[in-house]
Design a protein around this motif. Structure first.
Motif, PDB file in Angstrom:
ATOM      1  N   GLN A 231      41.446  36.250  26.001  1.00  0.00           N
ATOM      2  CA  GLN A 231      41.332  34.807  26.225  1.00  0.00           C
ATOM      3  C   GLN A 231      40.699  34.500  27.577  1.00  0.00           C
ATOM      4  O   GLN A 231      39.837  33.623  27.699  1.00  0.00           O
ATOM      5  N   TRP A 232      41.152  35.193  28.614  1.00  0.00           N
ATOM      6  CA  TRP A 232      40.562  35.009  29.941  1.00  0.00           C
ATOM      7  C   TRP A 232      39.073  35.379  29.930  1.00  0.00           C
ATOM      8  O   TRP A 232      38.266  34.736  30.611  1.00  0.00           O
TER       9      TRP A 232
ATOM     10  N   GLU B 261      37.456  29.531  40.158  1.00  0.00           N
ATOM     11  CA  GLU B 261      38.884  29.405  39.895  1.00  0.00           C
ATOM     12  C   GLU B 261      39.309  30.261  38.709  1.00  0.00           C
ATOM     13  O   GLU B 261      40.349  30.937  38.734  1.00  0.00           O
ATOM     14  N   VAL B 262      38.467  30.289  37.655  1.00  0.00           N
ATOM     15  CA  VAL B 262      38.782  31.097  36.472  1.00  0.00           C
ATOM     16  C   VAL B 262      38.795  32.588  36.829  1.00  0.00           C
ATOM     17  O   VAL B 262      39.695  33.335  36.418  1.00  0.00           O
TER      18      VAL B 262
ATOM     19  N   VAL C 165      43.970  37.821  39.236  1.00  0.00           N
ATOM     20  CA  VAL C 165      45.411  37.865  39.493  1.00  0.00           C
ATOM     21  C   VAL C 165      46.160  38.320  38.256  1.00  0.00           C
ATOM     22  O   VAL C 165      47.067  39.156  38.309  1.00  0.00           O
ATOM     23  N   TYR C 166      45.746  37.813  37.111  1.00  0.00           N
ATOM     24  CA  TYR C 166      46.429  38.193  35.879  1.00  0.00           C
ATOM     25  C   TYR C 166      46.216  39.678  35.568  1.00  0.00           C
ATOM     26  O   TYR C 166      47.146  40.387  35.173  1.00  0.00           O
ATOM     27  N   SER C 167      44.982  40.148  35.764  1.00  0.00           N
ATOM     28  CA  SER C 167      44.683  41.562  35.497  1.00  0.00           C
ATOM     29  C   SER C 167      45.494  42.459  36.413  1.00  0.00           C
ATOM     30  O   SER C 167      46.026  43.490  35.987  1.00  0.00           O
ATOM     31  N   ARG C 168      45.607  42.075  37.705  1.00  0.00           N
ATOM     32  CA  ARG C 168      46.330  42.902  38.649  1.00  0.00           C
ATOM     33  C   ARG C 168      47.828  42.933  38.361  1.00  0.00           C
ATOM     34  O   ARG C 168      48.464  43.976  38.389  1.00  0.00           O
TER      35      ARG C 168
END
Length: 638
Positions: A256-257, A391-392, A398-401
């Protein structure tokens, strides 16, 4: 069998040409005598050289002067001439009785050429017997040593050095009729199998040595580690599947990201394209506005100038009305000109052009305002799209990390561990396979060795005719004992034999090497004479009736006792040959023989048929500049 091989004549070529006369050797017993360094040994070496022997260096002046050797020989009932040149030593040219070329034979194997050895074996009717050995024997390594006892080896070994015992025994058994071609072919086949088994055993030992260097590569250790490794591999596979299952949600979110990132990148691309189009339109309007301003400035200058100096403005659109578009030039002079003469009027202002330019200028100013507004809007949209994309991407990072990376690292580590376990398993299975193959090879090699022992036993049982080995052994022992008795070998007790297995002589229970130097010479000569006598008396023996012996007296010694032994050896040679000519109504005399004896002193016995006596200055090589090193020959019949 054509067992006759007799040297009839020898001729040599030196730097001065062919030496005349040659050396007449056509006699049953020939003596070559003279002091040291007169070329006696070189004479026998030259005969051997013409027969294809690998003579590299002759002694003294002979080596510096000798260029070519020619001998006439009788083989069977035919006569041949053999010529060999030292400069082209790879070939021997053979011609027959009438001078026709029999062949140009090589001294070593060469594709497309027959060797001299093969030709000699064929003429001596030994081809089939020697071919059965698989090429291990030829004339030069297996026949000529029995015919030529050279000075260097006569007191060191019997016929051939101990390192060549296998060749000597195999050749002598064939020549004595103790081995048939079929028997020898089977022996060669068995030897080939033995060699193959030996190679396989060596390879097995290499594998065994490698595996035995560590306790971890023993069969038990490998099986135990494979069992433990199987459990570890299954556990690692289960752990990897669990990590993959728990990471599915994170993987969906990542997708999704990725889609949001792709959409934001698309917005940025579209905003930048709109900004680019607005910026291009702004530049176009600015260029046109600048052009109109320059035209207005040019019009001001034109109106202020003298009418005669005025020029026509290319920027003025005076051809039609700016309001209605009617043609103003049709039957109407241009503005500011006389209607009669058409010349410019002084001080008249070009209103129409100015009006046209001012109208254009105003339109372009309005367009510029709109273009600048479009650029501002496009710039703002592009900036907003870039901020949104940043921003995306930050949120994606951040989400991946925090959410995805731990799953990825765990899966990678689990996959690496599973791969390591599987590779170790593959390595262990290879070792296990090698151990199994090693056990199989050992069992197969043991069976092969057993089969070889059975084949050797069966071959030994079949052997040659049962009576032949016993007959040959008894005959050789009898002749050998008589010969030793006749020459009165010092300290000889009367016990002598020739071993039936290795065919070596034993005197008083001692082998050849255990006796003193002079006694060894006498035993060696007696042994060769025994073989010659047996060959002349036995129709199944294929040893050619030629024996050349180099300097037995020199090796025996110079004291009275040693010289007495040398005379007895000479006497034994000659009397034995004379006796055999009268035995059984002379039937043994039908087979020709030849003894060529080289020594320092003239033999003091009767029965020598031809003597070539060399002297200093008159030796094997004639007419040399240094008389003390010369050697020439003189033949005489006794």
């Amino acid at each position: 069998m054509a067992r006759t091989l007799r040297v009839l004549h020898l001729k040599i070529c030196t730097k001065a040409g062919w030496q005349e006369p040659g050396y007449d050797l056509d006699a049953p017993v020939v003596a070559i005598v003279g002091p040291a360094d007169t070329g006696k040994t070189s004479m026998l070496d030259s005969i051997a050289f013409a027969l294809g022997a690998d003579v590299q260096v002759w002694r003294g002046e002979v080596d510096r002067h000798l260029q070519e050797v020619q001998i006439d020989v009788r083989i069977g009932n035919r006569t041949y001439r053999l010529r060999r040149n030292r400069a082209n030593r790879s070939f021997v040219v053979v011609t027959d009785e009438v001078g026709d070329v029999e062949g140009r034979f090589t001294t070593s194997p060469r594709s497309g050429h027959m060797t001299l050895s093969a030709w000699l074996l064929s003429e001596l009717d030994l081809t089939s017997a020697f071919e059965a050995t698989g090429g291990a024997l030829d004339f030069h390594n297996a026949v000529l040593p029995f015919l030529y006892l050279n000075q260097d080896g006569i007191d060191r070994h019997i016929v051939l050095p101990p390192s060549q015992d296998a060749v000597r025994v195999a050749a002598l058994k064939l020549l004595l009729g103790l081995s048939s071609p079929d028997y020898q072919a089977q022996i060669a086949s068995l030897k080939k199998v033995d060699a193959d088994i030996g190679t396989r055993e060596r390879k097995a030992r290499v594998i065994q040595d490698f595996l035995s260097r560590s306790q971890a590569t023993t069969a038990a250790a490998v099986r135990a580690e494979l069992a433990e490794l199987g459990q570890s591999e299954r556990a690692a596979a289960d752990r990897l599947e669990q990590l993959k299952d728990t990471s599915n949600a994170a993987v969906v979110a990542v997708e999704q990201w990725q889609r949001r990132s792709s959409a934001a990148r698309g917005d940025v691309d579209e905003g930048e394209e709109q900004l680019d189009r607005a910026t291009k339109e702004q530049r176009t309007v600015a260029d046109e506005l600048n052009e109109v301003e320059q035209s207005l400035q040019a019009l001001n200058v034109l109106e202020a100038a003298d009418p005669g100096d005025r020029t026509t403005l290319s920027l003025v659109f005076a051809g039609e009305c700016v309001e209605c578009g009617a043609n103003l030039l049709e039957d109407v002079p241009p503005p500011g000109r006389c209607r009669l003469c058409g010349r410019p009027l002084r001080g008249h202002r070009q209103l129409a052009t100015r009006i046209q330019l001012q109208h254009q200028y105003q339109q372009l100013k309005d367009r510029m305002v709109e273009a600048e507004a479009d650029v501002d809007r496009a710039q703002k949209a592009a900036d907003d799209a870039r901020r949104h994309l940043a921003e995306v991407l930050r949120a994606y990072e951040v989400y991946s990390r925090d959410a995805v990376a731990p799953h990825i690292a765990g899966i990678a580590a689990a996959a690496e561990e599973l791969a390591r376990l599987r590779q170790r398993g593959a390595d262990l299975r290879q070792i296990e396979s090698a151990l199994a193959q090693l056990d199989h090879d050992r069992a197969e090699l043991a069976a092969s060795r057993a089969r070889q022992r059975d084949r050797y036993a069966q071959l030994k049982e079949r052997g040659v005719a049962a009576h032949r080995p016993d007959y040959v052994a008894e005959s050789l022992n009898e002749i050998f004992a008589d010969t030793l008795q006749d020459i009165t070998l010092p300290n000889y007790t009367g016990r002598s034999s020739i071993d039936p297995n290795d065919l070596l002589p034993y005197v008083d229970g001692e082998p050849f090497a255990s006796r003193g130097g002079g006694a060894r010479v006498a035993v060696s000569v007696a042994y060769s004479l025994t073989l010659l006598k047996f060959a002349l008396e036995d129709p199944q023996t294929a040893i050619p009736g030629l024996l050349m012996i180099d300097s037995p007296q020199k090796n025996l010694g110079r004291n009275d006792s040693d010289q007495g032994l040398a005379r007895r050896v000479y006497n034994k040679f000659i009397t034995s040959m004379q006796v055999r000519r009268t035995m059984d109504d002379g039937k043994y005399g039908q087979r020709p023989y030849q003894l060529v004896i080289v020594d320092n002193d003239r033999p003091s016995v009767e029965g020598v048929h031809r003597v070539h006596e060399f002297r200093y200055g008159d030796g094997f090589i004639k007419d040399l500049d240094v008389p003390s090193r010369n050697s020439t020959t003189q033949g005489e019949l006794l």
